[in-house]
Design a protein around this motif. Structure first.
Motif, PDB file in Angstrom:
ATOM      1  N   THR A  87     -27.133  -4.853  -0.174  1.00 29.16           N
ATOM      2  CA  THR A  87     -27.849  -3.808  -0.902  1.00 29.16           C
ATOM      3  C   THR A  87     -29.280  -3.651  -0.380  1.00 29.16           C
ATOM      4  O   THR A  87     -29.778  -4.503   0.379  1.00 29.16           O
ATOM      5  CB  THR A  87     -27.913  -4.144  -2.396  1.00 29.16           C
ATOM      6  OG1 THR A  87     -28.725  -5.325  -2.576  1.00 29.16           O
ATOM      7  CG2 THR A  87     -26.524  -4.412  -2.964  1.00 29.16           C
ATOM      8  N   PRO A 130     -24.428  -7.885  -6.004  1.00 27.76           N
ATOM      9  CA  PRO A 130     -23.764  -7.391  -7.215  1.00 27.76           C
ATOM     10  C   PRO A 130     -22.237  -7.446  -7.163  1.00 27.76           C
ATOM     11  O   PRO A 130     -21.586  -7.266  -8.181  1.00 27.76           O
ATOM     12  CB  PRO A 130     -24.249  -5.945  -7.316  1.00 27.76           C
ATOM     13  CG  PRO A 130     -24.553  -5.560  -5.910  1.00 27.76           C
ATOM     14  CD  PRO A 130     -25.081  -6.794  -5.253  1.00 27.76           C
ATOM     15  N   CYS A 131     -21.683  -7.680  -5.985  1.00 32.83           N
ATOM     16  CA  CYS A 131     -20.225  -7.675  -5.856  1.00 32.83           C
ATOM     17  C   CYS A 131     -19.790  -8.679  -4.807  1.00 32.83           C
ATOM     18  O   CYS A 131     -20.405  -8.774  -3.748  1.00 32.83           O
ATOM     19  CB  CYS A 131     -19.746  -6.265  -5.488  1.00 32.83           C
ATOM     20  SG  CYS A 131     -17.977  -6.141  -5.142  1.00 32.83           S
ATOM     21  N   ASN A 165     -21.005  -7.786 -11.010  1.00 33.02           N
ATOM     22  CA  ASN A 165     -22.027  -8.004 -12.031  1.00 33.02           C
ATOM     23  C   ASN A 165     -21.930  -6.891 -13.073  1.00 33.02           C
ATOM     24  O   ASN A 165     -22.007  -5.705 -12.737  1.00 33.02           O
ATOM     25  CB  ASN A 165     -23.403  -8.004 -11.366  1.00 33.02           C
ATOM     26  CG  ASN A 165     -24.524  -8.375 -12.326  1.00 33.02           C
ATOM     27  OD1 ASN A 165     -24.465  -8.106 -13.516  1.00 33.02           O
ATOM     28  ND2 ASN A 165     -25.567  -8.998 -11.789  1.00 33.02           N
ATOM     29  N   GLU A 167     -23.886  -5.693 -15.010  1.00 31.84           N
ATOM     30  CA  GLU A 167     -25.059  -4.825 -15.050  1.00 31.84           C
ATOM     31  C   GLU A 167     -24.829  -3.535 -14.260  1.00 31.84           C
ATOM     32  O   GLU A 167     -25.474  -2.512 -14.518  1.00 31.84           O
ATOM     33  CB  GLU A 167     -26.266  -5.580 -14.472  1.00 31.84           C
ATOM     34  CG  GLU A 167     -27.553  -4.778 -14.413  1.00 31.84           C
ATOM     35  CD  GLU A 167     -28.679  -5.535 -13.741  1.00 31.84           C
ATOM     36  OE1 GLU A 167     -29.695  -4.904 -13.396  1.00 31.84           O
ATOM     37  OE2 GLU A 167     -28.539  -6.772 -13.558  1.00 31.84           O
ATOM     38  N   TYR A 168     -23.895  -3.574 -13.314  1.00 31.52           N
ATOM     39  CA  TYR A 168     -23.664  -2.434 -12.442  1.00 31.52           C
ATOM     40  C   TYR A 168     -22.372  -1.692 -12.773  1.00 31.52           C
ATOM     41  O   TYR A 168     -21.872  -0.921 -11.958  1.00 31.52           O
ATOM     42  CB  TYR A 168     -23.641  -2.893 -10.985  1.00 31.52           C
ATOM     43  CG  TYR A 168     -24.959  -3.488 -10.551  1.00 31.52           C
ATOM     44  CD1 TYR A 168     -26.025  -2.681 -10.171  1.00 31.52           C
ATOM     45  CD2 TYR A 168     -25.144  -4.875 -10.553  1.00 31.52           C
ATOM     46  CE1 TYR A 168     -27.231  -3.224  -9.796  1.00 31.52           C
ATOM     47  CE2 TYR A 168     -26.357  -5.433 -10.175  1.00 31.52           C
ATOM     48  CZ  TYR A 168     -27.396  -4.603  -9.796  1.00 31.52           C
ATOM     49  OH  TYR A 168     -28.599  -5.145  -9.432  1.00 31.52           O
ATOM     50  N   LYS A 170     -20.738   1.084 -15.269  1.00 32.99           N
ATOM     51  CA  LYS A 170     -21.111   2.153 -16.190  1.00 32.99           C
ATOM     52  C   LYS A 170     -20.199   2.167 -17.413  1.00 32.99           C
ATOM     53  O   LYS A 170     -19.175   1.507 -17.451  1.00 32.99           O
ATOM     54  CB  LYS A 170     -21.055   3.510 -15.474  1.00 32.99           C
ATOM     55  CG  LYS A 170     -22.005   3.628 -14.297  1.00 32.99           C
ATOM     56  CD  LYS A 170     -22.013   5.033 -13.711  1.00 32.99           C
ATOM     57  CE  LYS A 170     -20.719   5.353 -12.994  1.00 32.99           C
ATOM     58  NZ  LYS A 170     -20.794   6.669 -12.305  1.00 32.99           N
ATOM     59  N   VAL A 175     -18.018   1.519 -11.157  1.00 32.70           N
ATOM     60  CA  VAL A 175     -19.181   0.834 -10.579  1.00 32.70           C
ATOM     61  C   VAL A 175     -20.283   1.862 -10.339  1.00 32.70           C
ATOM     62  O   VAL A 175     -20.038   2.943  -9.789  1.00 32.70           O
ATOM     63  CB  VAL A 175     -18.814   0.132  -9.268  1.00 32.70           C
ATOM     64  CG1 VAL A 175     -20.045  -0.509  -8.631  1.00 32.70           C
ATOM     65  CG2 VAL A 175     -17.734  -0.915  -9.500  1.00 32.70           C
ATOM     66  N   ASP A 176     -21.500   1.536 -10.746  1.00 32.68           N
ATOM     67  CA  ASP A 176     -22.642   2.437 -10.593  1.00 32.68           C
ATOM     68  C   ASP A 176     -23.237   2.252  -9.190  1.00 32.68           C
ATOM     69  O   ASP A 176     -24.198   1.506  -8.993  1.00 32.68           O
ATOM     70  CB  ASP A 176     -23.686   2.133 -11.669  1.00 32.68           C
ATOM     71  CG  ASP A 176     -24.769   3.204 -11.759  1.00 32.68           C
ATOM     72  OD1 ASP A 176     -24.912   3.987 -10.794  1.00 32.68           O
ATOM     73  OD2 ASP A 176     -25.471   3.249 -12.789  1.00 32.68           O
ATOM     74  N   LYS A 179     -26.932   2.791  -8.623  1.00 28.67           N
ATOM     75  CA  LYS A 179     -27.769   1.686  -9.105  1.00 28.67           C
ATOM     76  C   LYS A 179     -27.685   0.490  -8.163  1.00 28.67           C
ATOM     77  O   LYS A 179     -28.681  -0.194  -7.920  1.00 28.67           O
ATOM     78  CB  LYS A 179     -27.337   1.274 -10.515  1.00 28.67           C
ATOM     79  CG  LYS A 179     -28.214   0.202 -11.149  1.00 28.67           C
ATOM     80  CD  LYS A 179     -27.801  -0.063 -12.583  1.00 28.67           C
ATOM     81  CE  LYS A 179     -28.711  -1.111 -13.229  1.00 28.67           C
ATOM     82  NZ  LYS A 179     -28.340  -1.370 -14.651  1.00 28.67           N
ATOM     83  N   VAL A 180     -26.493   0.267  -7.622  1.00 30.58           N
ATOM     84  CA  VAL A 180     -26.296  -0.831  -6.665  1.00 30.58           C
ATOM     85  C   VAL A 180     -27.119  -0.597  -5.400  1.00 30.58           C
ATOM     86  O   VAL A 180     -27.713  -1.507  -4.846  1.00 30.58           O
ATOM     87  CB  VAL A 180     -24.802  -0.958  -6.304  1.00 30.58           C
ATOM     88  CG1 VAL A 180     -24.617  -1.918  -5.130  1.00 30.58           C
ATOM     89  CG2 VAL A 180     -23.998  -1.440  -7.501  1.00 30.58           C
ATOM     90  N   ARG A 181     -27.130   0.665  -4.909  1.00 30.10           N
ATOM     91  CA  ARG A 181     -27.835   1.047  -3.695  1.00 30.10           C
ATOM     92  C   ARG A 181     -27.409   0.201  -2.481  1.00 30.10           C
ATOM     93  O   ARG A 181     -28.223  -0.474  -1.842  1.00 30.10           O
ATOM     94  CB  ARG A 181     -29.356   0.990  -3.884  1.00 30.10           C
ATOM     95  CG  ARG A 181     -29.872   1.948  -4.939  1.00 30.10           C
ATOM     96  CD  ARG A 181     -31.376   1.831  -5.149  1.00 30.10           C
ATOM     97  NE  ARG A 181     -32.118   2.275  -3.971  1.00 30.10           N
ATOM     98  CZ  ARG A 181     -32.420   3.551  -3.719  1.00 30.10           C
ATOM     99  NH1 ARG A 181     -32.022   4.506  -4.544  1.00 30.10           N
ATOM    100  NH2 ARG A 181     -33.118   3.877  -2.645  1.00 30.10           N
TER     101      ARG A 181
END
Length: 229
Positions: A87, A130-131, A165, A167-168, A170, A175-176, A179-181
């Motif tokens: 990321t 995040p993943c 995670n 947090e990511y 929605k 998966v957002d 947000k992960v970018r």
């Protein structure tokens, strides 16, 4: 402008080939050798192969000496590797982990990354990614190039466990990505960040849509029974 890469010298000062297949995901592969040494390295010649079962691949170029990359050797010998998502927040660590260092030197330590153990093997994972995809090694195909550096080990793995995670994720269960970018590899020394997405549905008849929905539902049910999270 056009040219034949097998016959002509490129008319441009830098080869455009790798800028014509972009953006490419980065397989940030963690592994461990038989002596317990951790390894972490990014590969941009990579992707998914299928979703039932979920399988991924990455291609590791040989060194000019003919020596193979640790990630490929470790996956073969231990039977496991982890695909960590690269990321924007971790881009400097991703770049540092690309350094060529002795096999007994941990790129986790070099890049200042905290690690956590995978569930199904002794392979370490990047804690702040995040993943994570825990992959069981399937096979290696050696693709001969025009040089040692052009020769690659194409490593295939089956995804046995997925970690995301919360947090990511929605509210709709997707998966957002914005947000992960995640970062992607372009040509030359360039990278990009995915921060803008849009959706399109392939036109299809109601009959085909029903068949596809049934297939996808069956795949999701199978994942529930095989431990894929």
């Amino acid at each position: 402008m056009k040219y034949d890469p097998q016959e002509d010298n490129c008319p441009l000062p830098h080869s455009p080939f790798r800028s014509c297949v972009v953006p490419r995901p980065i397989a940030w592969i963690s592994s461990v050798d038989e002596q317990g040494n951790d390894n972490l390295a990014p590969f941009s010649q990579c992707g998914i192969l299928t979703f039932d079962p979920p399988m991924v691949m990455f291609a590791a170029n040989h060194y000019p000496t003919g020596q193979r990359k640790d990630s490929a050797v470790n996956a073969e010998k231990t039977g496991w590797f982890v695909w960590n998502m690269a990321t924007e927040a971790l881009k400097e660590a991703v770049n540092i982990s690309a350094m060529i260092v002795p096999s007994d030197q941990s790129e986790f330590e070099l890049a200042g990354l905290e690690k956590i153990k995978a569930d199904l093997s002794d392979v370490p994972m990047v804690k702040d990614s995040p993943c994570h995809l825990e992959c069981r090694y399937v096979s290696t195909t050696v693709i001969k190039g025009s040089s040692e550096l052009g020769t690659v080990d194409l490593i295939i793995g089956e995804v046995i466990r997925v970690h995301i995670n919360d947090e990511y994720i929605k509210s709709d269960g997707c998966v957002d990505i914005e947000k992960v970018r995640p970062i992607g590899r372009m040509g030359y020394l360039d990278y990009t960040v995915i921060d803008n997405t849009f959706s399109m549905e392939v036109p299809m008849s109601d009959e085909i849509r029903a068949i596809m929905s049934e297939i996808m539902a069956g795949s999701a049910k199978k994942n529930e029974t095989t431990g894929v999270e």
